[in-house]
Motif scaffolding. Structure first.
Motif, mmCIF file in Angstrom:
data_model
loop_
_atom_site.group_PDB
_atom_site.id
_atom_site.type_symbol
_atom_site.label_atom_id
_atom_site.label_comp_id
_atom_site.label_asym_id
_atom_site.label_seq_id
_atom_site.Cartn_x
_atom_site.Cartn_y
_atom_site.Cartn_z
ATOM 1 N N PHE A 54 44.186 42.130 48.347
ATOM 2 C CA PHE A 54 43.732 43.407 47.809
ATOM 3 C C PHE A 54 42.242 43.625 48.071
ATOM 4 O O PHE A 54 41.806 44.754 48.303
ATOM 5 C CB PHE A 54 44.049 43.531 46.320
ATOM 6 N N TYR A 55 41.450 42.553 48.044
ATOM 7 C CA TYR A 55 40.028 42.690 48.373
ATOM 8 C C TYR A 55 39.865 43.215 49.798
ATOM 9 O O TYR A 55 39.101 44.148 50.044
ATOM 10 C CB TYR A 55 39.283 41.362 48.205
ATOM 11 N N LEU A 84 49.414 40.273 51.827
ATOM 12 C CA LEU A 84 50.198 40.978 50.819
ATOM 13 C C LEU A 84 51.669 41.136 51.197
ATOM 14 O O LEU A 84 52.440 41.715 50.438
ATOM 15 C CB LEU A 84 49.588 42.356 50.549
ATOM 16 N N SER A 85 52.075 40.594 52.339
ATOM 17 C CA SER A 85 53.462 40.742 52.789
ATOM 18 C C SER A 85 54.457 40.077 51.850
ATOM 19 O O SER A 85 55.630 40.456 51.814
ATOM 20 C CB SER A 85 53.620 40.171 54.203
ATOM 21 N N LEU A 101 50.978 40.877 37.791
ATOM 22 C CA LEU A 101 50.270 40.074 38.794
ATOM 23 C C LEU A 101 49.486 40.974 39.747
ATOM 24 O O LEU A 101 48.312 40.709 40.052
ATOM 25 C CB LEU A 101 51.265 39.224 39.604
ATOM 26 N N ILE A 102 50.128 42.030 40.202
ATOM 27 C CA ILE A 102 49.478 42.943 41.144
ATOM 28 C C ILE A 102 48.287 43.633 40.484
ATOM 29 O O ILE A 102 47.204 43.737 41.071
ATOM 30 C CB ILE A 102 50.499 43.966 41.695
ATOM 31 N N GLN A 103 48.454 44.087 39.247
ATOM 32 C CA GLN A 103 47.350 44.747 38.530
ATOM 33 C C GLN A 103 46.181 43.785 38.326
ATOM 34 O O GLN A 103 45.025 44.147 38.530
ATOM 35 C CB GLN A 103 47.838 45.292 37.183
ATOM 36 N N SER A 104 46.468 42.549 37.937
ATOM 37 C CA SER A 104 45.405 41.565 37.741
ATOM 38 C C SER A 104 44.707 41.251 39.052
ATOM 39 O O SER A 104 43.484 41.082 39.080
ATOM 40 C CB SER A 104 45.975 40.273 37.144
ATOM 41 N N ALA A 105 45.465 41.162 40.133
ATOM 42 C CA ALA A 105 44.863 40.880 41.441
ATOM 43 C C ALA A 105 43.917 42.006 41.850
ATOM 44 O O ALA A 105 42.823 41.753 42.360
ATOM 45 C CB ALA A 105 45.956 40.692 42.490
ATOM 46 N N GLN A 138 38.228 43.726 42.456
ATOM 47 C CA GLN A 138 37.143 44.666 42.196
ATOM 48 C C GLN A 138 35.894 43.971 41.645
ATOM 49 O O GLN A 138 34.806 44.548 41.669
ATOM 50 C CB GLN A 138 37.588 45.756 41.224
ATOM 51 N N PHE A 139 36.035 42.735 41.134
ATOM 52 C CA PHE A 139 34.862 42.012 40.625
ATOM 53 C C PHE A 139 33.829 41.812 41.726
ATOM 54 O O PHE A 139 32.640 41.791 41.484
ATOM 55 C CB PHE A 139 35.239 40.633 40.075
ATOM 56 N N PHE A 140 34.302 41.588 42.951
ATOM 57 C CA PHE A 140 33.417 41.261 44.064
ATOM 58 C C PHE A 140 33.236 42.503 44.914
ATOM 59 O O PHE A 140 34.049 42.832 45.752
ATOM 60 C CB PHE A 140 34.037 40.129 44.898
#
Length: 180
Positions: free
Chosen positions: A40-41, A66-67, A87-91, A96-98
């Motif tokens: 996601f990053y 992400l596959s 899991l997806i929301q937390s990822a 977004q932290f970085f």
């Protein structure tokens, strides 16, 4: 180099704290750290990339990481849909932290630059007022403010707050009477 190492250590500390507050198993945390957060990053980075060739390479790497989300026999297939969504929301949150340091304030700096162009010195109170107006009052096409997007929580109407909490200004002085 030391600053970069400190930044990366801070990022992973934030990720660990975020994941400690969730009820993920050890395998799910490894899945998040190894595949989902980096994927996601890279997806977020690809959106900002201007060079088409680099953008495509970054998108390919992101899609590869992400596959596992779409595979029926992959690592994530045995997890129930609610847990997968979590899991997806937390990822996404952890990715977004970085961020590049300027990305979160780019819009605000552009607004200040426009206002500062015609006026050479803005007072501190004027800057604070402009910041509040930018964060709480100005809305995008999707009807969200920067404060709403950042805190993910509704806030009150700025105009109503001002009307309820500020006194009316005093009447202006009568300049004709003072001139006489």
């Amino acid at each position: 180099m030391a600053n970069l190492v400190s930044t990366i250590a801070f990022f992973w500390t934030m990720v660990d704290q975020h994941l400690e507050n969730k009820d993920f198993s050890g395998e799910e945390k490894i899945l998040l750290k190894d595949r989902l957060i980096p994927g996601f990053y890279l997806s977020f980075v690809a959106e900002k990339e201007k060079d088409k060739v680099r953008k495509e390479l970054i998108q390919q790497q992101s899609a590869e990481l992400l596959s596992i989300i779409g595979q029926h026999d992959g690592l994530i297939s045995g997890i129930n849909p609610e847990k997968t969504a979590s899991l997806i929301q937390s990822a996404k949150e952890c990715a977004q932290f970085f961020q590049r340091s300027s990305s979160c304030v780019k819009g605000r700096n552009a607004q200040l630059s426009l206002r500062h162009h015609g006026i050479h010195r803005l007072s501190d109170s004027h800057l604070q007022a402009q910041t509040v107006i930018h964060n709480v009052h100005i809305k995008r096409e999707d009807n969200t403010t920067p404060a709403l997007r950042f805190f993910e929580a509704e806030h009150g109407n700025l105009l109503e707050h001002l009307l309820n909490n500020m006194d009316y200004p005093p009447r202006p002085r009568n300049r004709l009477a003072m001139a006489a």
